[in-house]
Design a protein around this motif. Structure first.
Motif, PDB file in Angstrom:
ATOM      1  N   PRO A  15       0.827  -1.208   0.000  1.00 54.45           N
ATOM      2  CA  PRO A  15       0.000   0.000   0.000  1.00 54.45           C
ATOM      3  C   PRO A  15       0.863   1.260   0.000  1.00 54.45           C
ATOM      4  O   PRO A  15       1.921   1.297   0.641  1.00 54.45           O
ATOM      5  CB  PRO A  15      -0.796  -0.090   1.303  1.00 54.45           C
ATOM      6  CG  PRO A  15      -0.655  -1.487   1.780  1.00 54.45           C
ATOM      7  CD  PRO A  15       0.607  -2.025   1.196  1.00 54.45           C
ATOM      8  N   PRO A  16       0.411   2.297  -0.699  1.00 52.98           N
ATOM      9  CA  PRO A  16       1.189   3.544  -0.764  1.00 52.98           C
ATOM     10  C   PRO A  16       1.547   4.114   0.610  1.00 52.98           C
ATOM     11  O   PRO A  16       2.669   4.572   0.810  1.00 52.98           O
ATOM     12  CB  PRO A  16       0.275   4.496  -1.538  1.00 52.98           C
ATOM     13  CG  PRO A  16      -0.553   3.594  -2.390  1.00 52.98           C
ATOM     14  CD  PRO A  16      -0.776   2.356  -1.561  1.00 52.98           C
ATOM     15  N   HIS A  17       0.632   4.055   1.558  1.00 54.80           N
ATOM     16  CA  HIS A  17       0.939   4.622   2.881  1.00 54.80           C
ATOM     17  C   HIS A  17       2.074   3.859   3.558  1.00 54.80           C
ATOM     18  O   HIS A  17       2.887   4.427   4.291  1.00 54.80           O
ATOM     19  CB  HIS A  17      -0.309   4.653   3.782  1.00 54.80           C
ATOM     20  CG  HIS A  17      -0.774   3.303   4.226  1.00 54.80           C
ATOM     21  ND1 HIS A  17      -0.278   2.682   5.344  1.00 54.80           N
ATOM     22  CD2 HIS A  17      -1.675   2.444   3.687  1.00 54.80           C
ATOM     23  CE1 HIS A  17      -0.848   1.505   5.480  1.00 54.80           C
ATOM     24  NE2 HIS A  17      -1.717   1.327   4.483  1.00 54.80           N
ATOM     25  N   ARG A  18       2.154   2.571   3.301  1.00 51.97           N
ATOM     26  CA  ARG A  18       3.233   1.764   3.885  1.00 51.97           C
ATOM     27  C   ARG A  18       4.569   2.095   3.226  1.00 51.97           C
ATOM     28  O   ARG A  18       5.610   2.130   3.896  1.00 51.97           O
ATOM     29  CB  ARG A  18       2.906   0.273   3.741  1.00 51.97           C
ATOM     30  CG  ARG A  18       3.891  -0.627   4.398  1.00 51.97           C
ATOM     31  CD  ARG A  18       3.835  -0.527   5.921  1.00 51.97           C
ATOM     32  NE  ARG A  18       4.790  -1.471   6.481  1.00 51.97           N
ATOM     33  CZ  ARG A  18       5.600  -1.200   7.479  1.00 51.97           C
ATOM     34  NH1 ARG A  18       5.563  -0.042   8.076  1.00 51.97           N
ATOM     35  NH2 ARG A  18       6.454  -2.103   7.905  1.00 51.97           N
TER      36      ARG A  18
ATOM     37  N   VAL B 284       5.375   4.988   2.072  1.00 57.03           N
ATOM     38  CA  VAL B 284       5.765   6.270   2.673  1.00 57.03           C
ATOM     39  C   VAL B 284       6.404   6.024   4.038  1.00 57.03           C
ATOM     40  O   VAL B 284       7.450   6.598   4.358  1.00 57.03           O
ATOM     41  CB  VAL B 284       4.546   7.221   2.787  1.00 57.03           C
ATOM     42  CG1 VAL B 284       4.887   8.448   3.627  1.00 57.03           C
ATOM     43  CG2 VAL B 284       4.074   7.631   1.402  1.00 57.03           C
ATOM     44  N   GLU B 285       5.806   5.159   4.837  1.00 56.47           N
ATOM     45  CA  GLU B 285       6.341   4.856   6.165  1.00 56.47           C
ATOM     46  C   GLU B 285       7.728   4.229   6.083  1.00 56.47           C
ATOM     47  O   GLU B 285       8.624   4.559   6.864  1.00 56.47           O
ATOM     48  CB  GLU B 285       5.410   3.892   6.913  1.00 56.47           C
ATOM     49  CG  GLU B 285       4.102   4.487   7.326  1.00 56.47           C
ATOM     50  CD  GLU B 285       3.146   3.431   7.859  1.00 56.47           C
ATOM     51  OE1 GLU B 285       3.568   2.267   8.070  1.00 56.47           O
ATOM     52  OE2 GLU B 285       1.970   3.771   8.068  1.00 56.47           O
TER      53      GLU B 285
ATOM     54  N   PRO C 176       4.419  11.495   0.246  1.00 55.42           N
ATOM     55  CA  PRO C 176       3.312  10.787  -0.406  1.00 55.42           C
ATOM     56  C   PRO C 176       3.182  11.144  -1.893  1.00 55.42           C
ATOM     57  O   PRO C 176       2.849  10.287  -2.710  1.00 55.42           O
ATOM     58  CB  PRO C 176       2.082  11.235   0.383  1.00 55.42           C
ATOM     59  CG  PRO C 176       2.613  11.571   1.741  1.00 55.42           C
ATOM     60  CD  PRO C 176       3.989  12.138   1.489  1.00 55.42           C
TER      61      PRO C 176
ATOM     62  N   VAL D 172       5.297   8.889  -4.022  1.00 53.21           N
ATOM     63  CA  VAL D 172       4.699   7.561  -4.215  1.00 53.21           C
ATOM     64  C   VAL D 172       3.578   7.656  -5.235  1.00 53.21           C
ATOM     65  O   VAL D 172       3.464   6.819  -6.140  1.00 53.21           O
ATOM     66  CB  VAL D 172       4.202   6.980  -2.881  1.00 53.21           C
ATOM     67  CG1 VAL D 172       3.468   5.666  -3.101  1.00 53.21           C
ATOM     68  CG2 VAL D 172       5.377   6.785  -1.928  1.00 53.21           C
ATOM     69  N   THR D 173       2.762   8.690  -5.150  1.00 56.93           N
ATOM     70  CA  THR D 173       1.665   8.885  -6.084  1.00 56.93           C
ATOM     71  C   THR D 173       2.199   9.076  -7.503  1.00 56.93           C
ATOM     72  O   THR D 173       1.676   8.499  -8.449  1.00 56.93           O
ATOM     73  CB  THR D 173       0.813  10.118  -5.680  1.00 56.93           C
ATOM     74  OG1 THR D 173       0.365   9.918  -4.334  1.00 56.93           O
ATOM     75  CG2 THR D 173      -0.363  10.307  -6.589  1.00 56.93           C
TER      76      THR D 173
END
Length: 141
Positions: free
Chosen positions: A120-123, A125-126, A132, A135-136
């Motif tokens: 997942p994109p949020h992961r 980023v982490e 973000p 990643v996008t």
């Protein structure tokens, strides 16, 4: 300032000016007929402790009257010369910066592979600390 690095000969081999070409590793210029002829004319050898090399931005430090020869260096060779001239604490930091650059060069490909694998994109980023938006952009690219 000149665009060429310079080979030059020091009278005092103990002087802390420039870097010995042999300390930098293989340099293409050292195998050229021009450098070989210059060394022969000076009665010197590539391994001489009197032979030094300075990058373009430092050539004004060459002593007046020193025998000198401009030599072209590749970007990689010039990086090695500058690195060898840096004081030890700075040299270590430069190594870290170079390592980071090497990692960052493949960043977008790595993010793309992670997205394709389903991370997942949020992961991402982490894990990476990238913005973000980065990643996008990788997802759209």
């Amino acid at each position: 300032m000149t665009d060429d690095a310079y080979l030059f000969l020091l009278d005092d081999a103990s002087a802390q000016l420039g870097v010995a070409p042999v300390a930098v590793g293989d340099l293409a210029c050292m195998e050229t007929p021009a450098v070989r002829a210059w060394l022969d004319a000076q009665g010197s050898a590539p391994s001489s402790p009197h032979l030094r090399l300075l990058p373009p931005e430092e050539t004004s430090a060459i002593p007046e009257g020193a025998q000198r020869l401009p030599v072209p260096l590749s970007e990689e060779e010039l990086t090695r010369v500058r690195h060898r001239m840096a004081p030890e604490p700075l040299a270590r930091l430069e190594e870290e910066l170079l390592a980071y650059r090497d990692c960052a060069e493949g960043r977008d490909g790595l993010i793309g592979r992670a997205l394709a694998a389903g991370v997942p994109p949020h992961r991402i980023v982490e894990l990476t600390g990238v913005a973000p938006a980065t990643v996008t952009a990788a997802a759209d690219g």
